[in-house]
Design a protein around this motif. Structure first.
Motif, short mmCIF file in Angstrom:
data_model
loop_
_atom_site.label_atom_id
_atom_site.label_comp_id
_atom_site.label_asym_id
_atom_site.label_seq_id
_atom_site.Cartn_x
_atom_site.Cartn_y
_atom_site.Cartn_z
N PHE A 9 0.83 -1.21 0.00
CA PHE A 9 0.00 0.00 0.00
C PHE A 9 0.86 1.26 0.00
CE2 PHE A 9 -3.29 -3.01 1.19
CZ PHE A 9 -4.39 -2.50 0.52
N ILE A 10 2.05 1.20 0.60
CA ILE A 10 2.97 2.33 0.51
C ILE A 10 3.42 2.51 -0.94
CG2 ILE A 10 5.20 3.26 1.25
CD1 ILE A 10 4.84 1.75 3.88
N PHE A 11 3.62 1.38 -1.63
CA PHE A 11 3.99 1.42 -3.04
C PHE A 11 2.88 2.07 -3.86
CE2 PHE A 11 3.77 -0.43 -7.30
CZ PHE A 11 5.05 -0.17 -7.78
N LEU A 12 1.62 1.70 -3.59
CA LEU A 12 0.49 2.31 -4.30
C LEU A 12 0.43 3.80 -4.04
CD1 LEU A 12 -2.42 -0.29 -3.84
CD2 LEU A 12 -1.14 0.23 -5.93
N GLN A 13 0.70 4.20 -2.79
CA GLN A 13 0.72 5.62 -2.47
C GLN A 13 1.81 6.33 -3.29
OE1 GLN A 13 0.72 6.59 1.74
NE2 GLN A 13 1.89 8.46 1.39
N GLY A 14 2.97 5.71 -3.39
CA GLY A 14 4.06 6.28 -4.17
C GLY A 14 3.74 6.33 -5.66
N LEU A 15 3.11 5.27 -6.16
CA LEU A 15 2.75 5.20 -7.58
C LEU A 15 1.76 6.28 -7.96
CD1 LEU A 15 2.75 3.64 -10.32
CD2 LEU A 15 0.86 2.27 -9.39
N PHE A 16 0.68 6.42 -7.17
CA PHE A 16 -0.39 7.36 -7.50
C PHE A 16 -0.05 8.80 -7.15
CE2 PHE A 16 -3.50 3.65 -6.73
CZ PHE A 16 -3.39 3.24 -8.03
N LEU A 17 0.58 9.00 -5.98
CA LEU A 17 0.74 10.34 -5.43
C LEU A 17 2.09 10.98 -5.72
CD1 LEU A 17 -1.15 12.19 -3.87
CD2 LEU A 17 -0.18 11.31 -1.74
N ALA A 44 -4.02 11.36 -8.27
CA ALA A 44 -3.68 12.01 -7.01
C ALA A 44 -4.75 11.73 -5.96
CB ALA A 44 -3.54 13.51 -7.22
N SER A 45 -6.01 11.73 -6.37
CA SER A 45 -7.10 11.43 -5.44
C SER A 45 -7.00 10.00 -4.93
CB SER A 45 -8.46 11.65 -6.13
OG SER A 45 -9.52 11.32 -5.26
N TRP A 46 -6.71 9.07 -5.81
CA TRP A 46 -6.51 7.68 -5.37
C TRP A 46 -5.34 7.59 -4.38
CZ3 TRP A 46 -6.89 5.16 -10.91
CH2 TRP A 46 -8.23 5.08 -11.27
N GLY A 47 -4.30 8.37 -4.63
CA GLY A 47 -3.17 8.41 -3.70
C GLY A 47 -3.59 8.94 -2.34
N ASN A 48 -4.45 9.96 -2.33
CA ASN A 48 -4.99 10.49 -1.08
C ASN A 48 -5.74 9.42 -0.31
OD1 ASN A 48 -5.86 13.97 -1.97
ND2 ASN A 48 -3.92 12.89 -1.91
N ILE A 49 -6.55 8.66 -1.03
CA ILE A 49 -7.36 7.62 -0.39
C ILE A 49 -6.46 6.52 0.19
CG2 ILE A 49 -9.16 5.89 -0.76
CD1 ILE A 49 -10.04 8.88 -0.88
N VAL A 50 -5.43 6.15 -0.56
CA VAL A 50 -4.49 5.14 -0.06
C VAL A 50 -3.80 5.65 1.20
CG1 VAL A 50 -2.39 3.84 -0.53
CG2 VAL A 50 -4.12 4.09 -2.32
N SER A 51 -3.40 6.92 1.20
CA SER A 51 -2.76 7.50 2.38
C SER A 51 -3.71 7.50 3.58
CB SER A 51 -2.30 8.93 2.09
OG SER A 51 -1.76 9.54 3.25
N ARG A 106 -6.16 5.48 4.04
CA ARG A 106 -6.27 4.08 4.44
C ARG A 106 -5.08 3.66 5.30
NH1 ARG A 106 -2.90 -0.46 4.25
NH2 ARG A 106 -4.20 -2.33 4.42
N ASN A 107 -3.87 4.07 4.89
CA ASN A 107 -2.67 3.73 5.65
C ASN A 107 -2.70 4.35 7.04
OD1 ASN A 107 -1.66 2.27 3.49
ND2 ASN A 107 -0.37 3.93 2.73
N GLN A 108 -3.17 5.59 7.12
CA GLN A 108 -3.23 6.26 8.42
C GLN A 108 -4.26 5.59 9.34
OE1 GLN A 108 -2.99 10.69 8.44
NE2 GLN A 108 -2.77 10.49 6.22
N ARG A 109 -5.35 5.11 8.76
CA ARG A 109 -6.35 4.40 9.56
C ARG A 109 -5.79 3.13 10.17
NH1 ARG A 109 -12.34 4.64 6.65
NH2 ARG A 109 -12.60 6.91 6.74
N ARG A 110 -4.74 2.61 9.55
CA ARG A 110 -4.07 1.42 10.07
C ARG A 110 -2.80 1.78 10.81
NH1 ARG A 110 -7.46 0.30 6.42
NH2 ARG A 110 -8.42 -1.75 6.12
N ALA A 111 -2.74 3.01 11.27
CA ALA A 111 -1.68 3.51 12.15
C ALA A 111 -0.29 3.51 11.51
CB ALA A 111 -1.66 2.71 13.45
#
Length: 237
Positions: A65-73, A162-169, A171-176
């Motif tokens: 999911f960090i990779f997805l954040q990097g890819l999109f954002l 960029a919006s998808w990257g925001n959502i992934v971020s 999501r990551n924050q919700r999982r601490a």
């Protein structure tokens, strides 16, 4: 107060970063420019993590999911925006990017099951209208040429990524998952993706040593990426 300061920082920094992106266009290919920007930003954050001895161990699932954040954002969306600004004015690109507020509302509802708040929708529309008025002259003088249409489409697709990257971020924050470390690794992933893209497409790794290019690169990496993304993603979370 903290949220207000984060918001103010994002407005001031990203409000001027479009000029920096425009200054980056020229000798260096857009995909290489994005790679330089996020390579420098990742190095700054990784050094900070090392100095502060922040925990850097993540599971394989978390890395995905960090990779997805990097890819999109920190990758595809910026590449598309850099290319789009070859065809349209930076002001118009900024107006189109502002639609991310509305995209986040829809994507947050679809992927995170977040409730749609009518006040947020109204605020987003009001803000988008305001930005549209600021750049009214650039919008009204826009021609229906192939180049303009290409720039608009690229900007819209970039905003969606960029919006998808925001959502992934979010999501990551919700999982601490911590913002600083995930941004550091995510930016490194984004830079790596751009490096591979440059190799595959046969781009030349040129570098412009002019004060303008170096200054804009440092500004975009340190303030436009490290500082602004840290503040913005905290607000998104």
């Amino acid at each position: 107060m903290r949220n207000f300061l984060f918001y103010l920082a994002v407005v001031l920094i990203w409000g001027s970063s479009w000029i920096g992106i425009k200054m980056q266009l020229g000798i260096v290919d857009p995909v290489v420019s994005v790679m330089y920007r996020f390579s420098l930003a990742a190095c700054i954050l990784l050094v900070w993590c090392f100095i502060k001895r922040l925990p850097m161990r993540f599971t394989l699932q978390e890395h995905r999911f960090i990779f997805l954040q990097g890819l999109f954002l920190f990758g595809i969306n910026y590449l598309l925006f850099y290319i789009a600004e070859l065809y349209i004015a930076s002001g118009l690109a900024a107006v189109i990017f502002s639609t991310i507020v509305l995209m986040n509302i829809v994507n947050g509802s679809l992927f995170l099951k977040s409730p749609i708040d009518s006040r947020v929708v109204f605020g987003g529309l009001l803000g988008l209208t305001g930005i549209g008025l600021v750049f009214k002259s650039e919008i009204t003088t826009l021609s229906a040429s192939t180049e303009s249409i290409t720039g608009i489409i690229l900007s819209l697709v970039a905003t969606l990524f960029a919006s998808w990257g925001n959502i992934v971020s979010a999501r990551n924050q919700r999982r601490a998952l911590p913002i600083i470390q995930t941004n550091a690794i995510g930016m490194a992933y984004g830079a790596g993706i751009m490096f591979v893209a440059a190799l595959v497409t046969g781009k030349t790794f040129a570098f412009d040593f002019s004060p303008q290019d170096i200054g804009s690169l440092v500004y975009l990496a340190l303030f436009g990426s490290v500082v602004a993304f840290g503040c913005y993603l905290s607000l998104v979370g």
